[in-house]
Design a protein around this motif. Sequence first.
Motif, PDB file in Angstrom:
ATOM      1  N   ILE A  18       0.829  -1.048   0.004  1.00 42.32           N
ATOM      2  CA  ILE A  18       0.143   0.038  -0.103  1.00 42.32           C
ATOM      3  C   ILE A  18       0.779   1.285  -0.011  1.00 42.32           C
ATOM      4  N   PHE A  19       1.801   1.091   0.943  1.00 37.63           N
ATOM      5  CA  PHE A  19       2.867   2.359   0.810  1.00 37.63           C
ATOM      6  C   PHE A  19       3.269   2.636  -0.773  1.00 37.63           C
TER       7      PHE A  19
ATOM      8  N   TYR B 208       2.545   1.562  -3.387  1.00 38.84           N
ATOM      9  CA  TYR B 208       1.516   2.079  -4.306  1.00 38.84           C
ATOM     10  C   TYR B 208       1.001   3.738  -4.215  1.00 38.84           C
ATOM     11  N   SER B 209       0.894   3.974  -3.146  1.00 37.69           N
ATOM     12  CA  SER B 209       0.175   5.047  -2.632  1.00 37.69           C
ATOM     13  C   SER B 209       1.134   6.353  -2.807  1.00 37.69           C
TER      14      SER B 209
ATOM     15  N   PRO C 106       1.010   8.424  -6.538  1.00 43.18           N
ATOM     16  CA  PRO C 106      -0.254   9.282  -6.877  1.00 43.18           C
ATOM     17  C   PRO C 106      -0.830  10.045  -5.555  1.00 43.18           C
ATOM     18  N   VAL C 107      -0.643   9.628  -4.432  1.00 37.94           N
ATOM     19  CA  VAL C 107      -1.153  10.359  -3.044  1.00 37.94           C
ATOM     20  C   VAL C 107      -0.346  11.557  -2.756  1.00 37.94           C
ATOM     21  N   TYR C 108       0.957  11.243  -2.777  1.00 39.68           N
ATOM     22  CA  TYR C 108       2.105  12.355  -2.528  1.00 39.68           C
ATOM     23  C   TYR C 108       2.584  13.249  -3.375  1.00 39.68           C
TER      24      TYR C 108
END
Length: 221
Positions: free
Chosen positions: A175-176, A178-179, A182-184
């Motif tokens: 999850i880290f 993958y995220s 796009p998230v950070y």
Amino acid sequence: MVDRAPICILGSVIAALSAYRQQLFYLPQVCVNIIVLIVGKLMANTLPNKVVRMPYTNWSFSLNPGPFNLKEHVVTTILAGTEGASAGLDIISMSKIFYHKDIPLLPAMLLVLSVQFLGYGFAGMFMKLLVDSPYMWWPSTLVDVSFYRALHEPEKRAKGKLSRYQFFLIVIIVIFTYSIVPVYLFPSITALSFVCWIWKDSITAQQIGSGFHGLGIGSLR
């Protein structure tokens, strides 16, 4: 107690300071759980087993009462989760900014504490209905129960299978990974604009190129 107070104080200070900024600092509950676990294990292995007595009282406590267990983990996480910018701070800030009135220190502290304890008061009033009743169950807490059991309860891993702790580590790493992009990284790139870099002292250029409060022309997005 030794590990709970610093975590709660640090979290409250960070939340109160970041509440006045455009870019809020938010720490998810999962991160708090992991940080509490690491700090608790570290303090349990390093703090001396020394009894501290309160002067002029019969009260005493140990700096290291024993191994960091599940109950301490849950209590510390609950206390750390209560940190945040109180609504009472909004009242104090608006009184100073819009009405140019300063609330004295003692009334301000009582106001913040009253607002914070209001929720606990309602929880106590409706405890028989919302807490003690066996018919009132909360699905979201089932995830937390599985999480704490995976971290603290010993488990025999079957041959060729993953334990709950190993499965948790794999999921959190995936999850880290993958995220993080796009998230950070992508939201951070939207704040970059070569128009603002070139004409950094021009208000018009900021209005045209800013990705947050302008037209976003030239922003890397």
